[in-house]
Design a protein around this motif. Structure first.
Motif, mmCIF file in Angstrom:
data_model
loop_
_atom_site.group_PDB
_atom_site.id
_atom_site.type_symbol
_atom_site.label_atom_id
_atom_site.label_comp_id
_atom_site.label_asym_id
_atom_site.label_seq_id
_atom_site.Cartn_x
_atom_site.Cartn_y
_atom_site.Cartn_z
ATOM 1 N N LEU A 214 0.844 -1.198 0.000
ATOM 2 C CA LEU A 214 0.000 0.000 0.000
ATOM 3 C C LEU A 214 0.879 1.247 0.000
ATOM 4 C CD1 LEU A 214 -2.584 -1.057 2.757
ATOM 5 C CD2 LEU A 214 -2.840 -1.267 0.278
ATOM 6 N N ASP A 216 1.808 4.884 1.449
ATOM 7 C CA ASP A 216 1.640 5.612 2.712
ATOM 8 C C ASP A 216 1.415 7.081 2.380
ATOM 9 O OD1 ASP A 216 1.540 6.441 5.278
ATOM 10 O OD2 ASP A 216 3.451 5.570 5.897
ATOM 11 N N TYR A 370 4.380 -0.758 3.264
ATOM 12 C CA TYR A 370 4.128 0.561 2.699
ATOM 13 C C TYR A 370 5.317 0.974 1.828
ATOM 14 C CZ TYR A 370 0.397 0.838 6.178
ATOM 15 O OH TYR A 370 -0.730 0.597 6.908
ATOM 16 N N TYR A 371 5.012 1.593 0.724
ATOM 17 C CA TYR A 371 6.069 2.053 -0.171
ATOM 18 C C TYR A 371 6.019 3.575 -0.289
ATOM 19 C CZ TYR A 371 2.416 2.203 -3.820
ATOM 20 O OH TYR A 371 1.275 2.454 -4.551
ATOM 21 N N TYR A 372 7.230 4.157 -0.483
ATOM 22 C CA TYR A 372 7.406 5.602 -0.502
ATOM 23 C C TYR A 372 8.168 5.994 -1.767
ATOM 24 C CZ TYR A 372 6.404 4.714 4.413
ATOM 25 O OH TYR A 372 5.834 4.287 5.570
ATOM 26 N N ASN A 452 8.907 9.551 8.496
ATOM 27 C CA ASN A 452 7.734 10.224 7.963
ATOM 28 C C ASN A 452 7.915 11.727 8.024
ATOM 29 O OD1 ASN A 452 6.795 7.727 7.700
ATOM 30 N ND2 ASN A 452 5.330 7.797 9.387
#
Length: 487
Positions: A214, A216, A370-372, A452
């Motif tokens: 998903l 993020d 989670y991928y960024y 983050n």
């Protein structure tokens, strides 16, 4: 032509025979256009049989040079007068474009490889005038089972087959959406029975756990993407134990000199004037790398950034204090220069490389991977270029070195939150009015930890009391240049 008939016993046998005349057709060929030429053929003997072989004549033809008299233009006169911009140095009109245009979807069938070409399979026709009827008699009988004396006893009416919908183009949104939906359905069916999932190459490997992948959207920094920095050498002394201070560090960009800035502007103007012949100048930067003095200070710095830590707002996590208040101290390690850099934009930041973060605690957030996005990949090495410039040119390079940074972690203000919310709603677009903020933020220290972006903001302030800034000395440059040898 001759004919004969079989005679009965006792009867005279008659034989009829006609004369056969040979008809000759005249085929007068014109004389050869060139006079005969005597060739020096090596005498290999008739016994070898090479004179009658086709390869003998082919070898003679290959060995004879072609007497071609070409003019100064080689038979291809070129007139450059009608070419626009040729005499001004612009050769784009006589060269192929660097990026070939994409073919139209209707023309892609013409670019199919030869292996896919061939006659399509045609259904068996119900005709008998093209081949023998015994080969299609069985097919005809199976195709019409209702024919016969009892055909009227079957009152059911056969409906015509529904015509299948045409297959959409592979680049159309409908086709892509359908394939994405099919992939989710296949993944859901496989997860119901994990024993059905097989590794494509390692047959003895079994699935242990599965994570949904998903994005993020809550972790966009103010720049809209992250930066991946790779060291060519170990930035700290070698050890058997991993130095946890490397989990969070600071990069302070070194401002370019006036000569470097002027050279960059000249190269940029040349690229904008003629991008085909002049390469785009790289916006590589030099950095000062900073680390905490101890592992305990680095651990407290990470706790300050952890939003799931209930005590992350506690000021007792700060390790130092000065006139401006509590802070974390970062000490300069050495200067680095960019060896290689790849820069993307907001439209392609998800295409080449992403950063993955696994969350196993379902109570905090959804269990997922989670991928960024990554918009810049840089490889840095200990700075050497200025030492070489000083040795060769003898120029005095005066740089101001900041040996210590006092960092305070604060929540982002309303303007930064607005920028982050803009990326959350439109991840592939640059928020309006963010160009100036991005230019000002380029001079701030970058957090190597890449946590983050909405969890906190760090303000790097040079400490004039603890470690005052001093002029760079040749000993400092030599120490930076010897970083590779030490590692």
């Amino acid at each position: 032509m001759a004919s004969s008939s079989r005679a009965r016993p006792g009867e005279h046998r008659s034989i009829q025979q006609d004369f056969i005349a040979r008809i000759r057709y005249s085929n007068a060929l014109p004389p050869p256009p060139h006079p005969p030429k005597l060739l020096d053929i090596p005498n290999t003997g008739l016994a070898s049989g090479q004179y009658t072989a086709p390869s003998f004549a082919s070898r003679l033809a290959r060995e004879q040079p072609l007497n071609i008299e070409a003019d100064a233009e080689l038979g291809m006169p070129l007139d450059l007068v009608g070419m626009p911009g040729v005499f001004d140095g612009d050769e784009s009109s006589i060269q192929a474009p660097a990026q070939p245009p994409a073919p139209h979807p209707h023309d892609r069938a013409l670019l199919r490889p030869l292996s896919t070409l061939g006659k399509p399979k045609v259904a068996d026709p119900s005709v008998s005038f093209l081949r023998r009827t015994e080969y299609i008699s069985s097919v005809t009988s199976k195709a019409r089972p209702e024919s016969g004396p009892l055909r009227n006893l079957n009152p059911s009416v056969r409906r015509p087959l529904k015509r299948p919908s045409p297959e959409p183009d592979k680049d159309s949104p409908a086709y892509i959406k359908r394939k994405i939906d099919q992939s989710f359905n296949a993944a859901a069916a496989q997860l119901k029975d994990k024993s059905r999932i097989k590794h494509p190459s390692k047959r003895n490997v079994k699935l242990v756990d599965a994570y949904p992948l998903l994005p993020d959207l809550e972790a966009f920094p103010d720049s809209g993407a992250y930066v991946v920095v790779k060291f060519t050498n170990n930035p700290v002394p070698s050890s058997r134990v991993y130095d946890k201070r490397l989990l969070n560090g600071l990069f302070r960009p070194i401002e370019k000199s006036e000569a470097e800035e002027e050279a960059f502007n000249i190269a940029l103007q040349a690229y904008e004037h003629d991008p085909h012949n002049n390469p785009k100048p790289t916006t590589s930067m030099n950095y000062d790398f900073y680390l905490n003095d101890s592992v305990d200070a680095a651990d407290k710095f990470r706790q300050r950034f952890d939003v799931h830590n209930p005590n992350h707002d506690d000021d007792s996590l700060y390790t130092h204090k000065n006139n401006d208040g509590p802070n974390f101290q970062f000490t300069r390690v050495r200067a680095y220069e960019t060896a290689h850099e790849v820069e993307l934009n907001h439209e392609t930041k998800y295409d080449e490389e992403v950063v993955l973060a696994f969350n196993n605690d379902a109570t905090v957030d959804q269990k997922a991977a989670y991928y960024y996005p990554v918009m810049q990949r840089s490889t840095i090495r200990p700075q050497r270029s200025k030492n070489i410039a000083r040795t060769i040119g003898g120029a005095e390079i005066q740089d101001q070195v900041i040996h210590q940074l006092d960092v305070t972690v604060k929540d982002p203000d309303d303007s930064l939150k607005q920028v982050m919310d803009g990326f959350k709603e439109h991840p592939y677009e640059q928020p309006e009015g963010d160009d100036e903020e991005e230019g000002e933020g380029a001079t701030d220290g970058r957090n190597q930890q890449q946590q983050n972006g909405d969890e906190g903001d760090d303000d790097g302030v040079a400490s004039n009391s603890g470690s005052p800034a001093r002029q760079r000395s040749p000993e400092d440059e030599d120490q930076d240049a010897e970083g590779d040898e030490e590692d």
